[in-house]
Design a protein around this motif. Sequence first.
Motif, PDB file in Angstrom:
ATOM      1  N   TYR B  68      62.738 -41.316 -15.423  1.00 33.84           N
ATOM      2  CA  TYR B  68      62.215 -40.274 -16.312  1.00 33.84           C
ATOM      3  C   TYR B  68      61.721 -39.069 -15.519  1.00 33.84           C
ATOM      4  O   TYR B  68      61.879 -37.921 -15.939  1.00 33.84           O
ATOM      5  CB  TYR B  68      61.083 -40.816 -17.187  1.00 33.84           C
ATOM      6  CG  TYR B  68      61.519 -41.269 -18.553  1.00 33.84           C
ATOM      7  CD1 TYR B  68      62.029 -40.369 -19.478  1.00 33.84           C
ATOM      8  CD2 TYR B  68      61.412 -42.605 -18.929  1.00 33.84           C
ATOM      9  CE1 TYR B  68      62.420 -40.777 -20.744  1.00 33.84           C
ATOM     10  CE2 TYR B  68      61.807 -43.029 -20.198  1.00 33.84           C
ATOM     11  CZ  TYR B  68      62.307 -42.111 -21.092  1.00 33.84           C
ATOM     12  OH  TYR B  68      62.694 -42.523 -22.335  1.00 33.84           O
ATOM     13  N   ALA B  69      61.108 -39.340 -14.371  1.00 31.76           N
ATOM     14  CA  ALA B  69      60.627 -38.229 -13.546  1.00 31.76           C
ATOM     15  C   ALA B  69      61.804 -37.363 -13.096  1.00 31.76           C
ATOM     16  O   ALA B  69      61.762 -36.132 -13.202  1.00 31.76           O
ATOM     17  CB  ALA B  69      59.851 -38.762 -12.339  1.00 31.76           C
ATOM     18  N   SER B  70      62.849 -38.027 -12.615  1.00 35.55           N
ATOM     19  CA  SER B  70      64.048 -37.292 -12.192  1.00 35.55           C
ATOM     20  C   SER B  70      64.637 -36.510 -13.352  1.00 35.55           C
ATOM     21  O   SER B  70      64.985 -35.332 -13.222  1.00 35.55           O
ATOM     22  CB  SER B  70      65.074 -38.293 -11.631  1.00 35.55           C
ATOM     23  OG  SER B  70      66.371 -37.745 -11.650  1.00 35.55           O
ATOM     24  N   PHE B  71      64.734 -37.167 -14.503  1.00 36.07           N
ATOM     25  CA  PHE B  71      65.289 -36.524 -15.692  1.00 36.07           C
ATOM     26  C   PHE B  71      64.419 -35.342 -16.127  1.00 36.07           C
ATOM     27  O   PHE B  71      64.925 -34.245 -16.398  1.00 36.07           O
ATOM     28  CB  PHE B  71      65.402 -37.560 -16.807  1.00 36.07           C
ATOM     29  CG  PHE B  71      65.813 -37.006 -18.127  1.00 36.07           C
ATOM     30  CD1 PHE B  71      67.016 -36.347 -18.281  1.00 36.07           C
ATOM     31  CD2 PHE B  71      64.990 -37.153 -19.233  1.00 36.07           C
ATOM     32  CE1 PHE B  71      67.396 -35.837 -19.510  1.00 36.07           C
ATOM     33  CE2 PHE B  71      65.364 -36.646 -20.469  1.00 36.07           C
ATOM     34  CZ  PHE B  71      66.564 -35.985 -20.604  1.00 36.07           C
ATOM     35  N   GLY B  72      63.112 -35.573 -16.155  1.00 31.72           N
ATOM     36  CA  GLY B  72      62.208 -34.514 -16.562  1.00 31.72           C
ATOM     37  C   GLY B  72      62.250 -33.330 -15.602  1.00 31.72           C
ATOM     38  O   GLY B  72      62.273 -32.175 -16.034  1.00 31.72           O
ATOM     39  N   ASP B  73      62.283 -33.613 -14.291  1.00 25.98           N
ATOM     40  CA  ASP B  73      62.407 -32.534 -13.313  1.00 25.98           C
ATOM     41  C   ASP B  73      63.635 -31.685 -13.615  1.00 25.98           C
ATOM     42  O   ASP B  73      63.582 -30.454 -13.647  1.00 25.98           O
ATOM     43  CB  ASP B  73      62.532 -33.119 -11.897  1.00 25.98           C
ATOM     44  CG  ASP B  73      61.219 -33.715 -11.423  1.00 25.98           C
ATOM     45  OD1 ASP B  73      60.186 -33.482 -12.093  1.00 25.98           O
ATOM     46  OD2 ASP B  73      61.217 -34.397 -10.379  1.00 25.98           O
ATOM     47  N   CYS B  74      64.750 -32.379 -13.830  1.00 24.78           N
ATOM     48  CA  CYS B  74      66.007 -31.688 -14.088  1.00 24.78           C
ATOM     49  C   CYS B  74      65.905 -30.809 -15.318  1.00 24.78           C
ATOM     50  O   CYS B  74      66.348 -29.654 -15.313  1.00 24.78           O
ATOM     51  CB  CYS B  74      67.119 -32.723 -14.234  1.00 24.78           C
ATOM     52  SG  CYS B  74      68.683 -32.057 -14.776  1.00 24.78           S
ATOM     53  N   GLN B  75      65.296 -31.345 -16.381  1.00 21.80           N
ATOM     54  CA  GLN B  75      65.146 -30.573 -17.610  1.00 21.80           C
ATOM     55  C   GLN B  75      64.268 -29.339 -17.408  1.00 21.80           C
ATOM     56  O   GLN B  75      64.616 -28.235 -17.811  1.00 21.80           O
ATOM     57  CB  GLN B  75      64.542 -31.464 -18.713  1.00 21.80           C
ATOM     58  CG  GLN B  75      65.521 -32.467 -19.279  1.00 21.80           C
ATOM     59  CD  GLN B  75      66.482 -31.827 -20.277  1.00 21.80           C
ATOM     60  OE1 GLN B  75      66.140 -31.559 -21.396  1.00 21.80           O
ATOM     61  NE2 GLN B  75      67.699 -31.558 -19.833  1.00 21.80           N
ATOM     62  N   HIS B  76      63.129 -29.547 -16.735  1.00 24.11           N
ATOM     63  CA  HIS B  76      62.213 -28.426 -16.560  1.00 24.11           C
ATOM     64  C   HIS B  76      62.766 -27.382 -15.599  1.00 24.11           C
ATOM     65  O   HIS B  76      62.528 -26.188 -15.775  1.00 24.11           O
ATOM     66  CB  HIS B  76      60.844 -28.951 -16.090  1.00 24.11           C
ATOM     67  CG  HIS B  76      60.030 -29.567 -17.191  1.00 24.11           C
ATOM     68  ND1 HIS B  76      59.344 -28.818 -18.111  1.00 24.11           N
ATOM     69  CD2 HIS B  76      59.829 -30.870 -17.546  1.00 24.11           C
ATOM     70  CE1 HIS B  76      58.729 -29.617 -18.976  1.00 24.11           C
ATOM     71  NE2 HIS B  76      59.008 -30.871 -18.648  1.00 24.11           N
ATOM     72  N   GLU B  77      63.518 -27.851 -14.604  1.00 21.15           N
ATOM     73  CA  GLU B  77      64.160 -26.881 -13.701  1.00 21.15           C
ATOM     74  C   GLU B  77      65.167 -26.025 -14.455  1.00 21.15           C
ATOM     75  O   GLU B  77      65.236 -24.804 -14.275  1.00 21.15           O
ATOM     76  CB  GLU B  77      64.863 -27.605 -12.548  1.00 21.15           C
ATOM     77  CG  GLU B  77      63.924 -28.006 -11.418  1.00 21.15           C
ATOM     78  CD  GLU B  77      64.596 -28.971 -10.453  1.00 21.15           C
ATOM     79  OE1 GLU B  77      65.847 -28.983 -10.397  1.00 21.15           O
ATOM     80  OE2 GLU B  77      63.872 -29.737  -9.777  1.00 21.15           O
ATOM     81  N   ALA B  78      65.969 -26.687 -15.282  1.00 24.48           N
ATOM     82  CA  ALA B  78      66.961 -25.940 -16.063  1.00 24.48           C
ATOM     83  C   ALA B  78      66.267 -24.921 -16.958  1.00 24.48           C
ATOM     84  O   ALA B  78      66.700 -23.769 -17.068  1.00 24.48           O
ATOM     85  CB  ALA B  78      67.796 -26.898 -16.900  1.00 24.48           C
ATOM     86  N   LYS B  79      65.169 -25.360 -17.566  1.00 23.04           N
ATOM     87  CA  LYS B  79      64.439 -24.445 -18.434  1.00 23.04           C
ATOM     88  C   LYS B  79      63.900 -23.248 -17.644  1.00 23.04           C
ATOM     89  O   LYS B  79      63.952 -22.106 -18.100  1.00 23.04           O
ATOM     90  CB  LYS B  79      63.280 -25.204 -19.089  1.00 23.04           C
ATOM     91  CG  LYS B  79      62.544 -24.385 -20.134  1.00 23.04           C
ATOM     92  CD  LYS B  79      61.262 -25.050 -20.576  1.00 23.04           C
ATOM     93  CE  LYS B  79      60.398 -24.059 -21.319  1.00 23.04           C
ATOM     94  NZ  LYS B  79      58.997 -24.472 -21.392  1.00 23.04           N
ATOM     95  N   ALA B  80      63.411 -23.548 -16.422  1.00 14.52           N
ATOM     96  CA  ALA B  80      62.794 -22.484 -15.617  1.00 14.52           C
ATOM     97  C   ALA B  80      63.817 -21.532 -15.033  1.00 14.52           C
ATOM     98  O   ALA B  80      63.448 -20.497 -14.480  1.00 14.52           O
ATOM     99  CB  ALA B  80      61.956 -23.106 -14.490  1.00 14.52           C
TER     100      ALA B  80
END
Lengths: 244, 244
Positions: B68-80
């Motif tokens: 989940y951490a990896s997934f969440g990082d990926c999502q937030h990076e894409a958003k940023a």
Amino acid sequence: MARPLKALQMPNLGESIKDFAWRQITESGASSLSLRKIARELGITAPAIYNYFSDRDALVTALIIDAYASFGDCQHEAKASFPDPGQEVERLRATGIAYRQWALQYPHRYLLIFGSPVPGYVPPMQELLPVMMRSLGALTGVIAELHAGGRLDAHGIPPPVAEPGHRLFTLMGSADPGMLSVYSVAMLIWSRVHGIVSLEVTGQLPPFAEDGEALYRFELDSICRQFIRPSVAVPDATGFFRNR
Amino acid sequence: MARPLKALQMPNLGESIKDFAWRQITESGASSLSLRKIARELGITAPAIYNYFSDRDALVTALIIDAYASFGDCQHEAKASFPDPGQEVERLRATGIAYRQWALQYPHRYLLIFGSPVPGYVPPMQELLPVMMRSLGALTGVIAELHAGGRLDAHGIPPPVAEPGHRLFTLMGSADPGMLSVYSVAMLIWSRVHGIVSLEVTGQLPPFAEDGEALYRFELDSICRQFIRPSVAVPDATGFFRNR
DNA sequence: AATTTATATTTACAGTGTAAATATACTATG
DNA sequence: CATAGTATATTTACACTGTAAATATAAATT
């Protein structure tokens, strides 16, 4: 004792094994399926099962095929509940509603088909493809009928890559290449329906959205709005068949 | 021997256990995860693992949290990657694209989170909710920003049932009840994205539709068309903000 | 009646998670 | 410094699992 008298034998042991397997799955999940436990409850020894199923995986495959049959029956029944020409939209909604109802009624069957619950099991696609295609055939059938009635809006849909003779043509019951994008519509609808239902069944929706039914009905509505043209002979201000 | 010298001990054994667990999952699937096998490869005995994880399930939970951490990082990076005001639509598309890319790049992490792969494991929701909410927060954040910019079309969306103090409000970062239907939009988008990606990752799309990318891009397009209004100050023939 | 086949059983093996008891290295305390 | 306590491992053991091999017998076939 090596083999009991036929009079004492259980008739249809093969079916009984599946019955007990289903009972076990329903009670404690598909992951805890155990040949030994089935045998214990049936009053036989574990290796006896190998006379009916060559493998534990063979048993699981048989269960999956049964589940697909139940699922396919449900889909085709829902589709057949609006058989008249002109009822295509109701037909589509009925199969959609039936999809979720079946999944909620038989969550373990649903998970056995669409989840990956049994430890080392890898589904033998070649064996499962027929039952998969049959159950998917209800949806593709409705879409094809909408298309035939001129009420399908498939503009912009990427058609799947398929040369003549591809199984997709046999699924659609037609060799018309124009039917391929029709088929893509079915995949898109399936994925949407599957997405929301799988989240609900696996309990990943409840922590966030409690009312799965309302969300689902909205999703069906927007599916219909996206892919179905308004009925014929109702031109809008700008032209015919231009509801986007 | 009862306990090796500290010099001979592996540093960060807890992390090493997770590393080997991931390697094992990546190689042969999450279902064949075995404490004994991990211990064997690490050169220790199986019960030693119990000093770091009270259970096999505790290990799985730790792996899921990492995923989940990896997934969440990926999502937030894409958003940023589209931080500027006015880039909300690109922001939404970027998180959508990232969702599929992450799933295809780490199929086993994806399946560990969204499938039900490990035999008797039942996810401890209370423990997982924070990481679930964090990764879902990227999407809900974008939707909230679209809403704030007046570009979200959430008409007809059923709001979730939630009294004040419900965790949904903390997730949205607002106590505004009007935000709730905003939240339902996020769930609907999530379920659509999840539906098509989960079918593709589990190999249930390929037998029917080969080109997952084209289907996915179409799905993202139609998501944007459904939930996003055209930019401000571009009135159409009938009025403002009336794109349906 | 003899042979074959189908259907069991028994036994055994390698694998699993994990509980209990035990032994030793390291750490903190009197 | 000696001693107690804690952390970290091992060993042993148990109850499971799927399944292979050999064996025995009822039923069907020749």
